[in-house]
Write a protein that holds these residues in place. Sequence first.
Motif, PDB file in Angstrom:
ATOM      1  N   ALA A  26       0.830  -1.209   0.000  1.00 21.40           N
ATOM      2  CA  ALA A  26       0.000   0.000   0.000  1.00 21.40           C
ATOM      3  C   ALA A  26       0.862   1.256   0.000  1.00 21.40           C
ATOM      4  N   VAL A  27       1.959   1.222   0.733  1.00 21.36           N
ATOM      5  CA  VAL A  27       2.876   2.370   0.773  1.00 21.36           C
ATOM      6  C   VAL A  27       3.523   2.570  -0.592  1.00 21.36           C
ATOM      7  N   ILE A  28       3.938   1.492  -1.226  1.00 22.38           N
ATOM      8  CA  ILE A  28       4.535   1.586  -2.566  1.00 22.38           C
ATOM      9  C   ILE A  28       3.523   2.153  -3.550  1.00 22.38           C
ATOM     10  N   GLU A  29       2.296   1.683  -3.475  1.00 24.64           N
ATOM     11  CA  GLU A  29       1.237   2.184  -4.360  1.00 24.64           C
ATOM     12  C   GLU A  29       0.985   3.671  -4.127  1.00 24.64           C
ATOM     13  N   ALA A  30       1.034   4.090  -2.859  1.00 22.56           N
ATOM     14  CA  ALA A  30       0.815   5.501  -2.544  1.00 22.56           C
ATOM     15  C   ALA A  30       1.959   6.372  -3.056  1.00 22.56           C
ATOM     16  N   GLU A  31       3.170   5.814  -3.127  1.00 24.49           N
ATOM     17  CA  GLU A  31       4.339   6.569  -3.582  1.00 24.49           C
ATOM     18  C   GLU A  31       4.505   6.586  -5.098  1.00 24.49           C
ATOM     19  N   MET A  32       3.719   5.830  -5.838  1.00 27.31           N
ATOM     20  CA  MET A  32       3.878   5.758  -7.294  1.00 27.31           C
ATOM     21  C   MET A  32       3.741   7.101  -8.002  1.00 27.31           C
ATOM     22  N   PRO A  33       2.819   7.988  -7.628  1.00 25.40           N
ATOM     23  CA  PRO A  33       2.784   9.297  -8.300  1.00 25.40           C
ATOM     24  C   PRO A  33       4.080  10.091  -8.123  1.00 25.40           C
ATOM     25  N   ARG A  72       4.724  15.142  -4.073  1.00 21.08           N
ATOM     26  CA  ARG A  72       5.268  14.997  -2.707  1.00 21.08           C
ATOM     27  C   ARG A  72       4.322  15.599  -1.676  1.00 21.08           C
ATOM     28  N   ARG A  73       3.735  16.754  -2.006  1.00 18.58           N
ATOM     29  CA  ARG A  73       2.803  17.393  -1.084  1.00 18.58           C
ATOM     30  C   ARG A  73       1.568  16.505  -0.879  1.00 18.58           C
ATOM     31  N   ALA A  74       1.049  15.961  -1.969  1.00 18.16           N
ATOM     32  CA  ALA A  74      -0.124  15.085  -1.865  1.00 18.16           C
ATOM     33  C   ALA A  74       0.201  13.840  -1.046  1.00 18.16           C
ATOM     34  N   LEU A  75       1.396  13.296  -1.241  1.00 27.13           N
ATOM     35  CA  LEU A  75       1.792  12.117  -0.468  1.00 27.13           C
ATOM     36  C   LEU A  75       1.932  12.453   1.009  1.00 27.13           C
ATOM     37  N   ALA A  76       2.556  13.580   1.307  1.00 30.80           N
ATOM     38  CA  ALA A  76       2.729  13.984   2.703  1.00 30.80           C
ATOM     39  C   ALA A  76       1.389  14.238   3.372  1.00 30.80           C
ATOM     40  N   SER A  78      -1.402  12.775   2.584  1.00 23.84           N
ATOM     41  CA  SER A  78      -2.222  11.565   2.636  1.00 23.84           C
ATOM     42  C   SER A  78      -1.842  10.637   3.780  1.00 23.84           C
ATOM     43  N   PHE A  79      -0.678  10.842   4.381  1.00 22.43           N
ATOM     44  CA  PHE A  79      -0.248  10.000   5.493  1.00 22.43           C
ATOM     45  C   PHE A  79      -0.615  10.655   6.808  1.00 22.43           C
ATOM     46  N   THR A  80      -1.263   9.887   7.673  1.00 23.31           N
ATOM     47  CA  THR A  80      -1.587  10.381   9.010  1.00 23.31           C
ATOM     48  C   THR A  80      -1.085   9.366  10.019  1.00 23.31           C
ATOM     49  N   PHE A  81      -0.195   9.811  10.852  1.00 23.56           N
ATOM     50  CA  PHE A  81       0.338   8.995  11.930  1.00 23.56           C
ATOM     51  C   PHE A  81       0.930   7.677  11.426  1.00 23.56           C
ATOM     52  N   GLY A  82       1.626   7.717  10.300  1.00 21.53           N
ATOM     53  CA  GLY A  82       2.331   6.557   9.794  1.00 21.53           C
ATOM     54  C   GLY A  82       1.491   5.528   9.062  1.00 21.53           C
ATOM     55  N   GLU A  83       0.249   5.846   8.755  1.00 17.53           N
ATOM     56  CA  GLU A  83      -0.602   4.897   8.053  1.00 17.53           C
ATOM     57  C   GLU A  83      -0.855   5.384   6.632  1.00 17.53           C
ATOM     58  N   ALA A  84      -0.945   4.446   5.700  1.00 16.95           N
ATOM     59  CA  ALA A  84      -1.240   4.811   4.318  1.00 16.95           C
ATOM     60  C   ALA A  84      -2.722   5.136   4.190  1.00 16.95           C
ATOM     61  N   ALA A  85      -3.015   6.172   3.425  1.00 18.18           N
ATOM     62  CA  ALA A  85      -4.418   6.553   3.237  1.00 18.18           C
ATOM     63  C   ALA A  85      -5.030   5.781   2.102  1.00 18.18           C
TER      64      ALA A  85
END
Length: 85
Positions: A26-33, A72-76, A78-85
């Motif tokens: 899920a983290v990798i998928e969130a970082e793809m953009p 990078r802004r969207a990724l930052a 989307s993360f809350t307290f270390g969990e993938a959104a």
Amino acid sequence: MTHIVKHLTLVTPSAPDGGPSAFELAVIEAEMPVITAELDLLDAEITALDRPPNELDERRLRRARRRVLAARRALANSFTFGEAA
């Protein structure tokens, strides 16, 4: 004669055989953009290395940099307290 190998303990744990966890995927998928935007920026920078950058190259570099910052802004955000959104 005793062998010393028998008495050694592993310093590093063995690698897991199951592959990445669902959270890691899920983290990798969130970082793809971000990864895609950084690759586009790298392509623009490589193109600009071959020759002196003209107006079109400069515009392409600016747009690629803005896409990286936006991703990078969207990724930052989307993360809350270390969990993938």
